[in-house]
Write a protein that holds these residues in place. Structure first.
Motif, PDB file in Angstrom:
ATOM      1  N   SER A  31       0.896  -1.350  -0.071  1.00 25.45           N
ATOM      2  CA  SER A  31      -0.234  -0.157  -0.066  1.00 25.45           C
ATOM      3  C   SER A  31       0.724   1.445  -0.211  1.00 25.45           C
ATOM      4  O   SER A  31       0.319   1.880  -1.116  1.00 25.45           O
ATOM      5  CB  SER A  31      -0.981   0.252   1.122  1.00 25.45           C
ATOM      6  N   ASP A  32       1.704   1.231   0.932  1.00 25.57           N
ATOM      7  CA  ASP A  32       2.889   2.502   0.767  1.00 25.57           C
ATOM      8  C   ASP A  32       3.252   2.317  -0.258  1.00 25.57           C
ATOM      9  O   ASP A  32       3.785   3.803  -0.658  1.00 25.57           O
ATOM     10  CB  ASP A  32       4.013   2.312   1.901  1.00 25.57           C
ATOM     11  N   GLN A  33       3.724   1.847  -1.446  1.00 22.19           N
ATOM     12  CA  GLN A  33       4.600   2.202  -2.293  1.00 22.19           C
ATOM     13  C   GLN A  33       3.465   2.628  -3.627  1.00 22.19           C
ATOM     14  O   GLN A  33       4.107   3.172  -4.334  1.00 22.19           O
ATOM     15  CB  GLN A  33       4.760   0.415  -2.895  1.00 22.19           C
ATOM     16  N   CYS A  34       2.127   1.323  -3.200  1.00 17.87           N
ATOM     17  CA  CYS A  34       1.683   2.426  -4.626  1.00 17.87           C
ATOM     18  C   CYS A  34       1.025   4.266  -4.133  1.00 17.87           C
ATOM     19  O   CYS A  34       0.764   4.731  -5.022  1.00 17.87           O
ATOM     20  CB  CYS A  34       0.078   1.144  -3.855  1.00 17.87           C
ATOM     21  N   LEU A  35       1.178   4.189  -2.810  1.00 24.93           N
ATOM     22  CA  LEU A  35       0.982   5.625  -2.356  1.00 24.93           C
ATOM     23  C   LEU A  35       2.413   6.639  -2.967  1.00 24.93           C
ATOM     24  O   LEU A  35       1.816   7.323  -3.790  1.00 24.93           O
ATOM     25  CB  LEU A  35       0.807   6.441  -1.051  1.00 24.93           C
ATOM     26  N   THR A  36       3.444   6.036  -3.280  1.00 18.89           N
ATOM     27  CA  THR A  36       4.707   6.669  -3.837  1.00 18.89           C
ATOM     28  C   THR A  36       5.169   6.731  -4.992  1.00 18.89           C
ATOM     29  O   THR A  36       4.971   7.778  -5.297  1.00 18.89           O
ATOM     30  CB  THR A  36       6.068   6.029  -3.649  1.00 18.89           C
ATOM     31  N   ILE A  37       4.065   5.560  -5.486  1.00 17.56           N
ATOM     32  CA  ILE A  37       4.048   5.217  -7.354  1.00 17.56           C
ATOM     33  C   ILE A  37       3.159   6.423  -7.777  1.00 17.56           C
ATOM     34  O   ILE A  37       3.434   7.176  -8.866  1.00 17.56           O
ATOM     35  CB  ILE A  37       3.719   4.117  -7.890  1.00 17.56           C
ATOM     36  N   ALA A  38       1.637   6.815  -6.691  1.00 13.40           N
ATOM     37  CA  ALA A  38       0.241   7.690  -7.202  1.00 13.40           C
ATOM     38  C   ALA A  38       1.187   9.009  -7.274  1.00 13.40           C
ATOM     39  O   ALA A  38       1.210  10.012  -7.983  1.00 13.40           O
ATOM     40  CB  ALA A  38      -0.497   7.544  -6.298  1.00 13.40           C
ATOM     41  N   ARG A  39       2.014   9.687  -6.307  1.00 17.44           N
ATOM     42  CA  ARG A  39       2.501  11.043  -6.115  1.00 17.44           C
ATOM     43  C   ARG A  39       3.491  10.664  -6.873  1.00 17.44           C
ATOM     44  O   ARG A  39       3.656  12.256  -7.419  1.00 17.44           O
ATOM     45  CB  ARG A  39       3.512  10.873  -4.349  1.00 17.44           C
ATOM     46  N   ARG A  40       4.081   9.922  -7.092  1.00 16.79           N
ATOM     47  CA  ARG A  40       5.501  10.616  -8.827  1.00 16.79           C
ATOM     48  C   ARG A  40       4.436  10.869 -10.241  1.00 16.79           C
ATOM     49  O   ARG A  40       5.084  11.720 -10.138  1.00 16.79           O
ATOM     50  CB  ARG A  40       6.364   9.383  -8.527  1.00 16.79           C
ATOM     51  N   LEU A  41       3.991   9.823  -9.738  1.00 15.97           N
ATOM     52  CA  LEU A  41       3.473  10.082 -11.482  1.00 15.97           C
ATOM     53  C   LEU A  41       2.479  11.613 -11.332  1.00 15.97           C
ATOM     54  O   LEU A  41       2.340  12.116 -12.387  1.00 15.97           O
ATOM     55  CB  LEU A  41       2.089   9.366 -11.590  1.00 15.97           C
ATOM     56  N   ASP A  42       1.641  11.537 -10.537  1.00 14.43           N
ATOM     57  CA  ASP A  42       1.521  13.436 -10.308  1.00 14.43           C
ATOM     58  C   ASP A  42       1.982  14.131 -10.547  1.00 14.43           C
ATOM     59  O   ASP A  42       2.519  15.121 -11.062  1.00 14.43           O
ATOM     60  CB  ASP A  42       0.370  13.103  -9.240  1.00 14.43           C
ATOM     61  N   GLU A  43       3.295  13.907  -9.760  1.00 14.49           N
ATOM     62  CA  GLU A  43       4.423  15.107 -10.176  1.00 14.49           C
ATOM     63  C   GLU A  43       5.185  14.645 -11.208  1.00 14.49           C
ATOM     64  O   GLU A  43       4.699  15.864 -11.602  1.00 14.49           O
ATOM     65  CB  GLU A  43       5.581  14.395  -8.583  1.00 14.49           C
ATOM     66  N   ALA A  44       5.047  13.447 -11.706  1.00 10.07           N
ATOM     67  CA  ALA A  44       5.264  13.453 -13.702  1.00 10.07           C
ATOM     68  C   ALA A  44       4.264  14.913 -14.334  1.00 10.07           C
ATOM     69  O   ALA A  44       4.745  14.904 -15.231  1.00 10.07           O
ATOM     70  CB  ALA A  44       5.999  12.811 -13.461  1.00 10.07           C
ATOM     71  N   GLY A  45       2.828  14.790 -14.026  1.00  7.75           N
ATOM     72  CA  GLY A  45       2.643  15.279 -14.795  1.00  7.75           C
ATOM     73  C   GLY A  45       1.024  14.427 -15.233  1.00  7.75           C
ATOM     74  O   GLY A  45       0.476  14.918 -16.264  1.00  7.75           O
ATOM     75  N   ILE A  46       1.213  13.578 -15.015  1.00  6.56           N
ATOM     76  CA  ILE A  46      -0.174  11.958 -15.262  1.00  6.56           C
ATOM     77  C   ILE A  46      -1.282  12.814 -15.448  1.00  6.56           C
ATOM     78  O   ILE A  46      -1.406  13.337 -13.605  1.00  6.56           O
ATOM     79  CB  ILE A  46      -0.011  10.925 -15.282  1.00  6.56           C
ATOM     80  N   GLY A  47      -1.596  12.954 -16.283  1.00  9.05           N
ATOM     81  CA  GLY A  47      -3.151  13.532 -16.231  1.00  9.05           C
ATOM     82  C   GLY A  47      -4.314  12.546 -15.204  1.00  9.05           C
ATOM     83  O   GLY A  47      -5.375  13.527 -14.619  1.00  9.05           O
ATOM     84  N   GLU A  48      -4.226  10.825 -15.207  1.00  9.95           N
ATOM     85  CA  GLU A  48      -5.387  10.177 -15.054  1.00  9.95           C
ATOM     86  C   GLU A  48      -4.404   9.067 -14.366  1.00  9.95           C
ATOM     87  O   GLU A  48      -3.956   8.527 -15.203  1.00  9.95           O
ATOM     88  CB  GLU A  48      -5.920  10.007 -15.896  1.00  9.95           C
ATOM     89  N   ILE A  49      -4.152   8.887 -12.844  1.00  8.61           N
ATOM     90  CA  ILE A  49      -3.576   7.443 -12.631  1.00  8.61           C
ATOM     91  C   ILE A  49      -5.063   6.724 -12.212  1.00  8.61           C
ATOM     92  O   ILE A  49      -6.271   6.778 -11.684  1.00  8.61           O
ATOM     93  CB  ILE A  49      -3.322   7.928 -11.585  1.00  8.61           C
ATOM     94  N   GLU A  50      -5.030   5.141 -13.449  1.00  8.97           N
ATOM     95  CA  GLU A  50      -6.306   4.177 -12.692  1.00  8.97           C
ATOM     96  C   GLU A  50      -4.857   3.440 -11.484  1.00  8.97           C
ATOM     97  O   GLU A  50      -4.406   2.910 -11.755  1.00  8.97           O
ATOM     98  CB  GLU A  50      -6.014   2.833 -14.110  1.00  8.97           C
TER      99      GLU A  50
END
Length: 88
Positions: A31-50
């Protein structure tokens, strides 16, 4: 996609790492890795995260809720069956 104010085509990226990536043999995120991945994708400017598949169970739902609570700029989506329990 046409940007409404610039009248130019813009790229709109959708990332499925948190859902489809976990379906690859030998891949499992905490779960913690998922949160880290989601934050990094958001920081990279990804518009939508499944962010996951609610039908996978309560642990998955809890992780999805945690990600939703991060206040990310990206649109968050989940892969759902056409069942009310998944949508809830």
């Amino acid at each position: 996609m046409i940007h409404p104010r610039l009248n130019k085509r813009t790229a709109y990226l959708v990332d499925t790492t948190l859902r489809d990536g976990q379906q690859a043999p030998g891949v499992s995120f905490t779960s913690d890795q998922c949160l880290t991945i989601a934050r990094r994708l958001d920081e990279a400017g990804i518009g939508e995260i499944e962010v996951g598949t609610p039908a996978m169970g309560e642990d998955e739902c809890n992780t999805i809720r945690r990600i939703a609570g991060l206040g990310l700029s990206a649109r968050l989506t989940a892969w759902c069956r056409a069942e009310q329990s998944d949508l809830d």
